[in-house]
Design an enzyme around this catalytic site. Sequence first.
Site, short mmCIF file in Angstrom:
data_model
loop_
_atom_site.label_atom_id
_atom_site.label_comp_id
_atom_site.label_asym_id
_atom_site.label_seq_id
_atom_site.Cartn_x
_atom_site.Cartn_y
_atom_site.Cartn_z
N LYS A 21 -46.51 -28.26 -10.71
CA LYS A 21 -46.34 -26.88 -11.61
C LYS A 21 -47.57 -26.59 -12.41
O LYS A 21 -48.19 -27.85 -12.97
CB LYS A 21 -45.29 -27.56 -12.49
CG LYS A 21 -44.80 -26.45 -13.61
CD LYS A 21 -43.55 -26.97 -14.42
CE LYS A 21 -43.14 -25.96 -15.55
NZ LYS A 21 -41.90 -26.57 -16.28
N SER A 79 -37.94 -23.57 -16.64
CA SER A 79 -39.31 -22.86 -16.41
C SER A 79 -39.93 -23.10 -15.06
O SER A 79 -41.05 -22.51 -14.68
CB SER A 79 -40.38 -23.06 -17.64
OG SER A 79 -40.41 -24.67 -17.73
N SER A 116 -35.75 -27.68 -17.96
CA SER A 116 -36.74 -26.91 -16.81
C SER A 116 -36.72 -27.33 -15.50
O SER A 116 -37.39 -26.75 -14.75
CB SER A 116 -38.08 -26.59 -17.72
OG SER A 116 -37.88 -25.87 -18.78
#
Length: 487
Positions: A80, A155, A179
């Site tokens: 990420k 997210s 997330s």
Amino acid sequence: MSEPLYSLTIGQMSPLLQRGEVSPEEITQALLDRIAKLDGQLNSYLTVDSEGALAQARQAAVRLRQGDATPLTGIPLAVKDIIITQGLRTTCASRILENFVPPYDARVSAKLRQAGAVFLGKTNMDEFAMGSSNENSAFGVARNPWNRDHIPGGSSGGSAAAVAADLCLGSVASDTGGSIRQPAAHCGVVGLKPTYGRVSRFGLVAFGSSLDQIGTITKDVTDCALLLQAIAGYDPQDSTSVNLPVPDYTLSLNQDISGLKIGVPREYYGAGVDPEVEGAVRQALETLMQLGAELVEISLPHSEYVVATYYLIAPAEASSNLARYDGVKYGYRDPEAQALLEMYTHTRSQGFGAEVRRRIMLGTYALSAGYYEHYYQKASQVRTLIRRDFEAALDQCAVLATPVAPTPAFRIGDKVDDPLAMYMSDIFTLSANLAGIPGISVPCGLSSQGLPIGLQLLGRHFDEPTLIKVAHAFERHSDFHNAKPPL
């Protein structure tokens, strides 16, 4: 081998690499080819490092030949874009860090490199991890591989979409209020948020410092155990890291759950939950009961305050953490500004997106003189009550079982103009971050529209082994983790 290399799990690929039946270069190239073919439709990656990945694959091949391999040696992973990677652009999906290339690795990145993993690139996300849909990225929306008109969740939407679409074998991501677990549920993969302090956050770009945790997104629970094993452990460079021994998580696989008590919080079912989601989760509970688990109805009486508490604490901490992006030290700076205050103002208003600016303003207000006691301090007191609710419930039960999200993945744009409705998407995941406990999401169904649904299991502090045991028991007696999106 009948299945394409890119479709295999880490647990399936690792023995092939160890036996020399597949080379790291072959699997890495297969995934790079698939990314080149499909990611234009998904936008799951912000940066693809083809040259670097193939160089790492060649190094992994040497280690394999020398017999110096780990289960992750030669395994291509995605990271990420909020986790620092030395020499590889880290943007947090924000214009303000668009060209930032870190000079060092996060602890997690360093651990994975030491294990011999291959980094394919950095995945899309909501800007600075602020969002529940991955619609807040400065570089465009990531899309759900099951239906590209729908969000992948946020997210860590890019990470979950990449794993679900076989654009990597697994991913490391961050979870501040769900997330990891929410996008994992929306994309039909497995997402684990470990206990706060279990995995070092050194090199994780801070959003909410008392809430952030690095975890894993994988195709199945076995891969979750393998990846967690590689990244867990004490780190003296992270003051919140806890110095406890790391158990062998793979020993929790294939275990019997007979007699184990599973708590079912009554506040997490009923009003506000999509009937298809509740039906799939209750069917999963039935499966666990058939495996010998005992279901116990429990109550978490302060659940109604979770969303309000989170959306005071997280923006307050974000407003403090993001003060460092002022155009002076690094990142974007307005080139037209003539005076210092003008440079500060223009840099931040041009560099940050709307959702980040909204949360900075909310957090600054909550921390301002005269309001701190009314808002941040009060929220911190309620947070203690929420944590005590979980401690009391987990004294009675080994784990708690809930939906991950109240609905399947919604259509892109449906909640963009209604921040409160967007914030409610995380209503079942926020509490684990407030309490600091671990949580895992496993696929447990498909909606009538063919969109994945997830089951969330929450456990005691540092009891990831029990979560993995229950999740794997359910996975062995269901087939939802094997379903593939129609790409």
